[in-house]
Design an enzyme around this catalytic site. Structure first.
Site, short mmCIF file in Angstrom:
data_model
loop_
_atom_site.label_atom_id
_atom_site.label_comp_id
_atom_site.label_asym_id
_atom_site.label_seq_id
_atom_site.Cartn_x
_atom_site.Cartn_y
_atom_site.Cartn_z
N ARG A 226 -14.71 -29.31 -73.11
CA ARG A 226 -13.45 -29.49 -72.47
C ARG A 226 -12.28 -29.64 -73.57
NH1 ARG A 226 -12.92 -28.69 -66.92
NH2 ARG A 226 -10.75 -28.97 -67.39
N LYS B 147 -23.01 -34.43 -75.05
CA LYS B 147 -23.14 -33.14 -74.63
C LYS B 147 -22.63 -32.09 -75.78
CE LYS B 147 -22.34 -29.16 -71.68
NZ LYS B 147 -22.48 -28.83 -70.32
N ARG C 253 -31.09 -21.86 -67.84
CA ARG C 253 -31.94 -20.87 -67.50
C ARG C 253 -33.51 -21.24 -67.93
NH1 ARG C 253 -31.42 -16.45 -65.42
NH2 ARG C 253 -32.26 -14.80 -66.70
N ARG D 278 -29.22 -25.77 -61.84
CA ARG D 278 -29.27 -25.10 -60.57
C ARG D 278 -30.73 -25.17 -60.04
NH1 ARG D 278 -26.85 -19.95 -63.43
NH2 ARG D 278 -27.77 -20.96 -65.02
N CYS E 154 -35.02 -21.33 -58.31
CA CYS E 154 -33.83 -20.92 -58.13
C CYS E 154 -33.81 -19.45 -58.82
CB CYS E 154 -33.00 -21.83 -59.20
SG CYS E 154 -31.38 -21.18 -59.66
N CYS F 60 -28.46 -17.18 -58.81
CA CYS F 60 -27.52 -16.05 -58.27
C CYS F 60 -26.21 -16.77 -58.58
CB CYS F 60 -27.88 -15.95 -56.87
SG CYS F 60 -27.61 -17.26 -55.80
N CYS G 3 -26.55 -24.39 -52.07
CA CYS G 3 -27.32 -23.56 -52.50
C CYS G 3 -27.79 -22.50 -51.50
CB CYS G 3 -28.60 -24.21 -52.99
SG CYS G 3 -29.88 -22.94 -53.63
N ALA H 235 -35.04 -15.11 -43.61
CA ALA H 235 -34.67 -15.88 -42.54
C ALA H 235 -36.10 -16.43 -41.77
CB ALA H 235 -33.89 -15.12 -41.45
N GLN I 184 -34.49 -7.43 -46.58
CA GLN I 184 -33.59 -6.84 -47.59
C GLN I 184 -33.79 -7.39 -49.21
OE1 GLN I 184 -29.33 -6.68 -46.04
NE2 GLN I 184 -30.57 -7.33 -44.14
C1 LIG Z 1 -21.63 -25.80 -60.41
C2 LIG Z 1 -21.82 -26.21 -61.57
C3 LIG Z 1 -20.90 -27.08 -62.00
C4 LIG Z 1 -20.98 -27.62 -63.37
N1 LIG Z 1 -20.25 -28.63 -63.63
C5 LIG Z 1 -20.48 -28.89 -64.93
C6 LIG Z 1 -19.75 -30.20 -65.43
O1 LIG Z 1 -18.73 -30.68 -64.86
N2 LIG Z 1 -19.85 -30.67 -66.72
C7 LIG Z 1 -20.73 -30.00 -67.71
O2 LIG Z 1 -20.70 -30.27 -68.87
N3 LIG Z 1 -21.46 -28.96 -67.20
C8 LIG Z 1 -21.20 -28.39 -66.06
N4 LIG Z 1 -22.21 -27.49 -65.61
C9 LIG Z 1 -23.10 -26.98 -66.50
C10 LIG Z 1 -24.55 -27.33 -66.18
O3 LIG Z 1 -24.61 -28.93 -66.74
C11 LIG Z 1 -25.65 -26.72 -66.70
O4 LIG Z 1 -25.27 -26.58 -68.33
C12 LIG Z 1 -25.78 -25.08 -66.47
O5 LIG Z 1 -25.88 -25.32 -65.13
C13 LIG Z 1 -27.08 -24.49 -66.83
O6 LIG Z 1 -28.25 -25.04 -66.57
P1 LIG Z 1 -29.16 -24.63 -65.42
O7 LIG Z 1 -29.61 -23.10 -65.77
O8 LIG Z 1 -30.25 -25.38 -65.44
O9 LIG Z 1 -28.45 -24.48 -64.30
C14 LIG Z 1 -22.12 -26.92 -64.02
C15 LIG Z 1 -22.80 -25.90 -63.69
C16 LIG Z 1 -22.80 -25.67 -62.37
C17 LIG Z 1 -24.03 -24.66 -61.69
#
Ligand SMILES: Cc1cc2nc3c(=O)[nH]c(=O)nc-3n(C[C@H](O)[C@H](O)[C@H](O)COP(=O)(O)O)c2cc1C
Length: 641
Positions: free
Chosen positions: A164, A211, A295, A318, A341, A344, A360, A391, A418
């Site tokens: 940010r 972070k 990921r 996720r 997961c 998607c 989800c 389903a 599908q």
């Molecule tokens: C719906 C969603 C909202 C997120 N909001 C934030 C957030 O508010 N602040 C942040 O630093 N990262 C945010 N992220 C990033 C996650 O912290 C994470 O780095 C990202 O999902 C990748 O990790 P994953 O593959 O385990 O999902 C968000 C990710 C998702 C999917």
């Protein structure tokens, strides 16, 4: 498994190595942890996650969760207590808005969320350059005040959002300031470092996590995104953070200030474990623990990272939304029972980007933790499930968990319905992961499968309840020539039943048509997509569509928008297209024509069925090809038996 081993940081023991990273959920409508939000996080804590970070907790009025005054303490404390009750530590990711909230809210109300987000993104760039130094220092003070409030609420960890505003100020690309907050590395890191110092001073005994948003290098040598630090500077800055008293570093791709797909990579677009190079480099120079994210997906991958010494903690964003029980399942030696997961991005990222909340597509309970719970059956019944698409599989799972005796009838010799065709286009093979879960758990739950068997009503009448999950069928447009031999449909192409080549016209540029065109381009055909709307793949995720369009360009896929098919002839199609000067008739070469104009529910003839039955999934309502609806209708119907 190393995943299950505790780790102690600053005297505080985290019970295992699983972290839920900061995630804006869309549940926090009025800036407080409401019931939906509370239940969501509580469920993740109960699932065995050691450390949860609440995403984007604002220390100024305006957006998402807020931590502004002592009045906020009970709200945060309630969740902290719930987490502590099951041995989970709770962190808040401090966030400091960089836009005018009133203007933002006005834009959202009058022009919609997309415009609001555009304003926010633009403001973020101008704010970082234009905010007077005193304003930046005011933000630092507010962050330190918020940390003190968080401590009083029982929060265990303060995570500084290194992206940010921080990410913009750290960036060589986005920071254009010429005062003490811009220019040199020292100046660009000043805001962040002063914030670390201020928080450290305000809450000396709290754990501080940072972070670190990094502009990650790609395989082709290019760098992703704009905001955040480049890798070399991130390595240098990590050492400074350690010296300034940061206790742990969360290593991630730069967020918000760049392409959202860099931070939240959807399936098939970036490699697994995208930030590993950064991890290796940073861990060579710091001795504080680091957490990895993005990921990582499977417990085996987590275990490998921990065992290789590439991370101390692994964040599953996720993946925990998809299955909050990862921690418990790993602890109980049931890692193979984790619902993996697919990445998607539909139910999470897309949902919050369209001003909704995380739900989800594979986990019907997510976002509905309080109201969707599997209730044990009073009397076990014999339940038949007709169709083993997603389903049918979810219904079988829920019915079996309730204690019913479940048998699945599938006319084909494979499960998945599908999913088997949806996973064929480029980038989408990760959808197959959705089936691995059911393959692993349904036999353990005692579900009996009758494959290659169409259930007739005589057989079904021997059950107490039938769940009908017979899916949908592909439709066609009956223009002249629709029945010629070179005309087929997208489902048959993706199922490898139909072979097409040369000039191929795909009729319909919705999700299925757009992906089929991409697939045909990928296998070397000359493809044209004919779409009546003004855009191909109009509803595709903002994290995916740009990559699809890149592929279109690479494979030379031509798009004809605002164009309607009129007639099919051997070797060509005739269409009518809207131009500025009115309608124009055009001819497009087509050795093959592939219909992708939608699907409709497929309901079998149930005359003679004397026992109660429920339609679920695609055959149950108006919309089709919707995994989210499929799993939710299946869950609810099975749970009601
Ligand atoms: C719906 C969603 C909202 C997120 N909001 C934030 C957030 O508010 N602040 C942040 O630093 N990262 C945010 N992220 C990033 C996650 O912290 C994470 O780095 C990202 O999902 C990748 O990790 P994953 O593959 O385990 O999902 C968000 C990710 C998702 C999917």
């Amino acid at each position: 498994m190393k995943i299950n081993e505790p780790i102690t940081i600053k005297g505080v023991t985290f019970k295992n190595r699983i972290m839920f990273p900061p995630m804006t959920t869309g549940y926090e409508e009025s800036g407080v942890i409401g019931e939906r939000s509370f239940n969501f996080y509580k469920r993740i804590a109960e699932g065995g996650c050691a450390y949860i970070v609440l995403g984007n907790v604002s220390c100024l009025p305006g957006f998402g969760l807020k931590i502004l005054s002592e009045a906020d303490i009970p709200n945060f404390k309630r969740l902290a207590d719930a987490c502590h009750a099951v041995g989970t530590k709770l962190g808040v990711q401090l966030f400091y808005r960089e836009f005018d909230v009133e203007t933002y809210q006005h834009i959202v109300e009058t022009e919609g969320m997309a415009e609001g987000r555009k304003f926010m993104a633009e403001s973020m760039k101008t704010f970082s350059d234009q905010a007077p130094a005193e304003t930046l220092r005011h933000l630092i003070d507010k962050a330190a005040e918020a940390a003190v409030i968080a401590k009083k609420a029982g929060i265990d960890v303060i995570q500084i959002h290194g992206d940010r505003l921080n990410g913009v100020l750290l960036s060589t690309k986005l920071n254009h300031r010429s005062d003490e907050f811009g220019g040199s590395f020292e100046n660009r890191t000043r805001f962040s470092t002063e914030m670390v110092r201020a928080i450290r001073k305000a809450v000396p005994d709290m754990i501080m996590d940072y972070k670190l948003g990094i502009r990650l290098p790609m395989e082709n040598g290019q760098i992703r995104g704009n905001g955040g630090l480049e890798l070399e500077e991130a390595v240098k800055y990590a050492q400074i953070l350690e010296k300034e008293g940061i206790d742990m570093i969360h290593i991630a791709g730069a967020n918000h200030t760049s392409n959202i797909a860099d931070t939240i990579p959807p399936m098939g677009i970036q490699p697994y474990g995208t930030s590993m190079e950064a991890h290796k480099r940073i861990r060579e120079v710091v001795s504080i623990p680091t957490s990895a994210v993005a990921r990582i997906v499977t417990p085996e991958a987590m275990e490998a990272l921990l065992n290789n010494g590439e991370a101390d903690i692994v964040a599953m964003g996720r993946p925990l939304v998809c299955d909050p029980d990862i921690g418990n399942k790993c602890a109980e030696g049931k890692a193979d029972e984790i619902r993996l997961c697919m990445m998607c991005n539909k139910g999470c990222t897309d949902s919050i980007m369209s001003a909704s909340y995380i739900q989800c597509v594979l986990n019907p309970e997510n976002g509905h933790e309080a109201e969707r719970k599997i209730v044990p059956a009073e009397t076990p019944k014999k339940v038949a499930v007709v169709g083993a698409g997603i389903a049918g599989l979810e219904a079988a799972r829920v019915a079996a968990l309730k204690g019913h005796h479940v048998e699945v009838f599938e006319k084909e010799l494979r499960i998945g319905g599908q999913i088997n065709i949806a996973a064929v286009p480029p980038r989408k093979e990760e959808m197959f992961r959705s089936l691995r879960y059911y393959e692993n758990i349904l036999p353990k739950l005692g579900v009996k499968f009758h494959m290659g068997r169409k259930a007739d009503t005589d057989v079904l009448n021997g059950f107490d309840h039938v769940l009908v999950a017979t899916g949908a069928t592909c439709v066609t447009v009956k223009v002249p020539g629709y029945d010629l031999p070179h005309v087929t449909n997208a489902w048959d192409v993706l199922d490898h039943k139909a072979v097409v080549f040369g000039n191929v016209a795909v009729i319909g540029g919705g999700q299925v048509g757009a992906e089929t065109a991409e697939y045909l381009g990928f296998i070397g055909q000359k493809v044209s997509v004919i779409e009546m709307l003004d855009m191909v793949a109009k509803t595709e995720s903002a994290t995916i569509r740009p990559y699809m369009m890149e592929n279109y360009e690479k494979y030379g896929v031509k798009m004809y928008v605002k164009t309607r098919l009129e007639k099919i002839e051997p070797g060509r199609i005739i269409c009518v297209t809207d131009t500025e000067s009115g309608e124009e008739r055009i001819e497009i070469p087509a050795d093959f024509v592939v219909m992708a104009v939608g699907s409709k529910q497929h309901r079998p003839d149930l005359d003679g069925l004397k026992v109660p039955y429920t339609f679920i999934g695609d055959c149950s309502g108006e919309t089709t090809a919707d995994i989210s609806r499929a799993t939710k209708t299946a869950y609810d119907a099975a749970n009601a038996i």
